[in-house]
Design an enzyme around this catalytic site. Structure first.
Site, PDB file in Angstrom:
ATOM      1  N   VAL A  15       0.829  -1.211   0.000  1.00 15.97           N
ATOM      2  CA  VAL A  15       0.000   0.000   0.000  1.00 15.97           C
ATOM      3  C   VAL A  15       0.859   1.255   0.000  1.00 15.97           C
ATOM      4  O   VAL A  15       0.625   2.195  -0.764  1.00 15.97           O
ATOM      5  CB  VAL A  15      -0.960   0.004   1.209  1.00 15.97           C
ATOM      6  CG1 VAL A  15      -1.711   1.333   1.308  1.00 15.97           C
ATOM      7  CG2 VAL A  15      -1.953  -1.143   1.102  1.00 15.97           C
ATOM      8  N   LYS A  53      15.961  -2.658   1.169  1.00 13.38           N
ATOM      9  CA  LYS A  53      14.775  -2.343   0.378  1.00 13.38           C
ATOM     10  C   LYS A  53      14.807  -0.887  -0.074  1.00 13.38           C
ATOM     11  O   LYS A  53      14.494  -0.569  -1.235  1.00 13.38           O
ATOM     12  CB  LYS A  53      13.540  -2.622   1.229  1.00 13.38           C
ATOM     13  CG  LYS A  53      12.208  -2.488   0.525  1.00 13.38           C
ATOM     14  CD  LYS A  53      11.116  -2.894   1.522  1.00 13.38           C
ATOM     15  CE  LYS A  53       9.737  -2.684   0.979  1.00 13.38           C
ATOM     16  NZ  LYS A  53       8.702  -3.015   1.985  1.00 13.38           N
ATOM     17  N   GLU A  98      -7.727   2.233   2.233  1.00 15.33           N
ATOM     18  CA  GLU A  98      -7.396   1.937   0.829  1.00 15.33           C
ATOM     19  C   GLU A  98      -8.266   0.795   0.322  1.00 15.33           C
ATOM     20  O   GLU A  98      -8.695  -0.069   1.086  1.00 15.33           O
ATOM     21  CB  GLU A  98      -5.905   1.614   0.685  1.00 15.33           C
ATOM     22  CG  GLU A  98      -5.382   0.505   1.584  1.00 15.33           C
ATOM     23  CD  GLU A  98      -5.604  -0.890   1.034  1.00 15.33           C
ATOM     24  OE1 GLU A  98      -5.876  -1.013  -0.180  1.00 15.33           O
ATOM     25  OE2 GLU A  98      -5.496  -1.858   1.800  1.00 15.33           O
ATOM     26  N   PHE A  99      -8.501   0.800  -0.998  1.00 21.27           N
ATOM     27  CA  PHE A  99      -9.330  -0.229  -1.630  1.00 21.27           C
ATOM     28  C   PHE A  99      -8.613  -0.776  -2.863  1.00 21.27           C
ATOM     29  O   PHE A  99      -9.191  -0.883  -3.950  1.00 21.27           O
ATOM     30  CB  PHE A  99     -10.693   0.349  -2.017  1.00 21.27           C
ATOM     31  CG  PHE A  99     -11.458   0.933  -0.857  1.00 21.27           C
ATOM     32  CD1 PHE A  99     -12.193   0.116  -0.013  1.00 21.27           C
ATOM     33  CD2 PHE A  99     -11.428   2.289  -0.601  1.00 21.27           C
ATOM     34  CE1 PHE A  99     -12.904   0.647   1.063  1.00 21.27           C
ATOM     35  CE2 PHE A  99     -12.124   2.841   0.472  1.00 21.27           C
ATOM     36  CZ  PHE A  99     -12.857   2.009   1.303  1.00 21.27           C
ATOM     37  N   LEU A 100      -7.340  -1.100  -2.706  1.00 20.39           N
ATOM     38  CA  LEU A 100      -6.513  -1.516  -3.836  1.00 20.39           C
ATOM     39  C   LEU A 100      -6.553  -3.034  -4.009  1.00 20.39           C
ATOM     40  O   LEU A 100      -6.478  -3.778  -3.041  1.00 20.39           O
ATOM     41  CB  LEU A 100      -5.064  -1.081  -3.624  1.00 20.39           C
ATOM     42  CG  LEU A 100      -4.831   0.399  -3.310  1.00 20.39           C
ATOM     43  CD1 LEU A 100      -3.343   0.667  -3.120  1.00 20.39           C
ATOM     44  CD2 LEU A 100      -5.409   1.290  -4.403  1.00 20.39           C
ATOM     45  N   ARG A 101      -6.649  -3.458  -5.258  1.00 19.11           N
ATOM     46  CA  ARG A 101      -6.560  -4.876  -5.579  1.00 19.11           C
ATOM     47  C   ARG A 101      -5.130  -5.192  -6.000  1.00 19.11           C
ATOM     48  O   ARG A 101      -4.592  -4.518  -6.879  1.00 19.11           O
ATOM     49  CB  ARG A 101      -7.503  -5.236  -6.727  1.00 19.11           C
ATOM     50  CG  ARG A 101      -8.980  -5.018  -6.441  1.00 19.11           C
ATOM     51  CD  ARG A 101      -9.776  -5.131  -7.733  1.00 19.11           C
ATOM     52  NE  ARG A 101      -9.380  -4.106  -8.695  1.00 19.11           N
ATOM     53  CZ  ARG A 101      -9.647  -4.145 -10.004  1.00 19.11           C
ATOM     54  NH1 ARG A 101     -10.280  -5.189 -10.515  1.00 19.11           N
ATOM     55  NH2 ARG A 101      -9.256  -3.166 -10.789  1.00 19.11           N
ATOM     56  N   LEU A 160     -17.221 -12.916  -9.023  1.00 19.34           N
ATOM     57  CA  LEU A 160     -18.250 -13.922  -9.277  1.00 19.34           C
ATOM     58  C   LEU A 160     -17.657 -15.093 -10.057  1.00 19.34           C
ATOM     59  O   LEU A 160     -18.313 -15.673 -10.908  1.00 19.34           O
ATOM     60  CB  LEU A 160     -19.413 -13.286 -10.043  1.00 19.34           C
ATOM     61  CG  LEU A 160     -20.797 -13.939  -9.852  1.00 19.34           C
ATOM     62  CD1 LEU A 160     -21.229 -13.825  -8.396  1.00 19.34           C
ATOM     63  CD2 LEU A 160     -21.837 -13.282 -10.748  1.00 19.34           C
ATOM     64  N   GLY A 207     -13.621 -20.769  -7.420  1.00 16.27           N
ATOM     65  CA  GLY A 207     -12.214 -21.113  -7.322  1.00 16.27           C
ATOM     66  C   GLY A 207     -11.958 -22.014  -6.129  1.00 16.27           C
ATOM     67  O   GLY A 207     -12.885 -22.550  -5.522  1.00 16.27           O
ATOM     68  N   CYS A 217      -5.589  -9.654   2.552  1.00 19.14           N
ATOM     69  CA  CYS A 217      -6.672  -8.848   3.136  1.00 19.14           C
ATOM     70  C   CYS A 217      -7.860  -9.664   3.635  1.00 19.14           C
ATOM     71  O   CYS A 217      -8.252  -9.532   4.798  1.00 19.14           O
ATOM     72  CB  CYS A 217      -7.162  -7.822   2.117  1.00 19.14           C
ATOM     73  SG  CYS A 217      -5.950  -6.542   1.725  1.00 19.14           S
TER      74      CYS A 217
END
Length: 437
Positions: A20, A44, A155-158, A254, A257, A264
């Site tokens: 993130v 890093k 946050e709403f990150l994929r 939808l 799997g 998350c």
């Protein structure tokens, strides 16, 4: 003629340069802000300062390079130097799941305490980490700086789409009791043109958990529908397509799997259940979603075992895909690994291929006894069953006749419905999908 004065760029510090934090830093720099990103890992920091991205994320290396070349983006281990002139400080540190299922706020409050002596008056501290209800108060207490403001900004990150999601958000959620600070943060996001919801901190903190819990429930539901289709002889692909045309349902999340996982969903569902318990509410529905997901791992493992012949002795299983989803190198709480652990406990010898070529010493692979292969066909040599566990699109293009030729028993279990059943059978393989035969 008098020219209109140009507003100087904001100065932003980002504390915690993980998935993130790094995306946030690179994207804020891309929008023209001066950004200093802080991490405790010196190696890093050196890599990122050379323009290298430590995570696999489409578009991120390019944004890091752009920021470094422009001079707007820099990386350091010095939290004091990063925060002393910052208009905004984004806290993007981990909130790992504790033994009781609750999110551990230790890193958030430690970061707040570290920046507190260095903040200028009027600075806005933005909690970007996923935190439970009430965390804004904990950050305020850790700061001890009434001349600064704290804002919750989930946050709403994929993963795999993080850069796109950051620059093209569905919404911006801001939670604060300080309306001026909330407006300042809304202005920072103004170039994105997204709807902005300004609310109280508790509501903002709840939104992220509610979204992830709902999506986890949606995945578990569609997995159950696929299992039902298998039982009654329906085709889950057609059934799900029919569902997706309903605008109230939609097509996102939808696809059936092996189960849900990643960094998350498991953590956030557990934290939301614990939050509910702490406030006297039994979130029975969400508890059942978690139980259903564990059951799905076991059902898939059983399906693979039977496809390979169901022997009581050692069985070689080929696995395509180890990451929790395609387009990322993240192995955290991967459904693929959950299924393979169950097969390993039954005595399976597992040969696996993933396009990211994971490090054999990665702690997430510990105890699986995996043989990691550099080639998908090598993984299939001598196998009694092949299980497709991650939806990497390149798997569609592989030569299934070659796969059948090198397997001891050419049986495919496609947990992502990625392959074409007719093509698999024409190549000489038996094929089982998720609710698809």
């Amino acid at each position: 003629m008098t020219s209109t004065p140009v507003e100087p760029p904001n100065t932003v510090a980002v504390v915690g340069v993980g998935y993130v934090g790094l995306t946030t830093a690179a994207c804020l720099s891309h929008l023209g802000n001066r950004v200093v990103a802080v991490d405790v890992d010196e190696t890093k920091v050196q890599r990122m300062s050379r323009g290298e991205s430590p995570i696999l994320e489409e578009g991120l290396p390019e944004l890091i390079g752009e920021g470094l070349r422009s001079g707007r983006l820099s990386f350091t281990t010095d939290v004091a130097a990063a925060s002393v002139a910052a208009d905004f400080v984004f806290l993007c540190v981990p909130t790992p799941q504790g033994a009781d299922g609750a999110a551990d706020l230790r890193y958030v409050t430690e970061a707040a305490a570290q920046i507190a002596p260095h903040l200028k008056p009027g600075a806005v501290v933005v909690t970007k980490s996923t935190v439970p209800v009430g965390s804004a108060g904990a950050v305020v207490a850790a700061l001890g700086r009434p001349d600064t403001a704290v804002v919750s900004n989930p946050e709403f990150l994929r993963e795999g789409n993080a850069v796109h999601d950051w620059l093209h958000p569905d919404r911006i959620v801001i939670g604060s009791t300080d309306s001026d600070a909330a407006q300042k943060l809304a202005t920072l996001y103004e170039p994105l043109g997204a709807p902005v919801l300004v609310t109280d901190p508790a509501s903002a903190e709840t939104v992220k958990y509610a979204c992830n819990a709902f999506l986890a429930a949606k995945v578990s539901f569609v997995n159950a529908i696929a299992n039902l289709c298998q039982a009654v002889g329906a085709d889950s692909v057609d059934v799900i397509q029919g569902m997706s045309y309903d605008r109230r349902i939609g097509a996102d999340h939808l696809a059936p799997g092996p189960g849900w996982g990643g960094s998350c969903f498991p953590k956030d569902t557990s934290a939301l259940i614990r939050m509910a318990e702490d406030h006297g509410y039994d979130f029975a529905l969400l508890k059942e979603v978690v139980v259903a997901n564990e059951r799905q791992f076991s059902l898939v493992a059983e399906q693979v075992w039977k496809a390979g012949g169901g022997t009581t002795g050692p069985m070689t299983i080929a696995a395509w895909g180890l990451t929790f989803k395609a387009a990322t190198d993240d192995l955290r709480d991967s459904p693929a690994l959950a299924v393979l652990r169950r097969l390993h406990r039954r005595g399976a010898v597992i040969k696996a291929f993933d396009p990211t070529l994971p490090d054999p010493g990665d702690t997430h692979l510990a105890g699986l006894g995996l043989e990691l292969c550099d080639d998908p066909y090598e993984a299939c040599e001598g196998a009694s069953a092949l299980v497709v566990l991650t939806e990497w699109p390149q798997f569609r293009d592989l030569d299934l006749a070659k796969v059948a030729a090198v397997m001891a028993h050419p049986a495919i279990v496609d947990t992502r419905n990625l392959l074409e059943p007719a093509e698999a059978r024409a190549a000489g393989c038996t094929y089982q999908g998720m609710g698809r035969s």
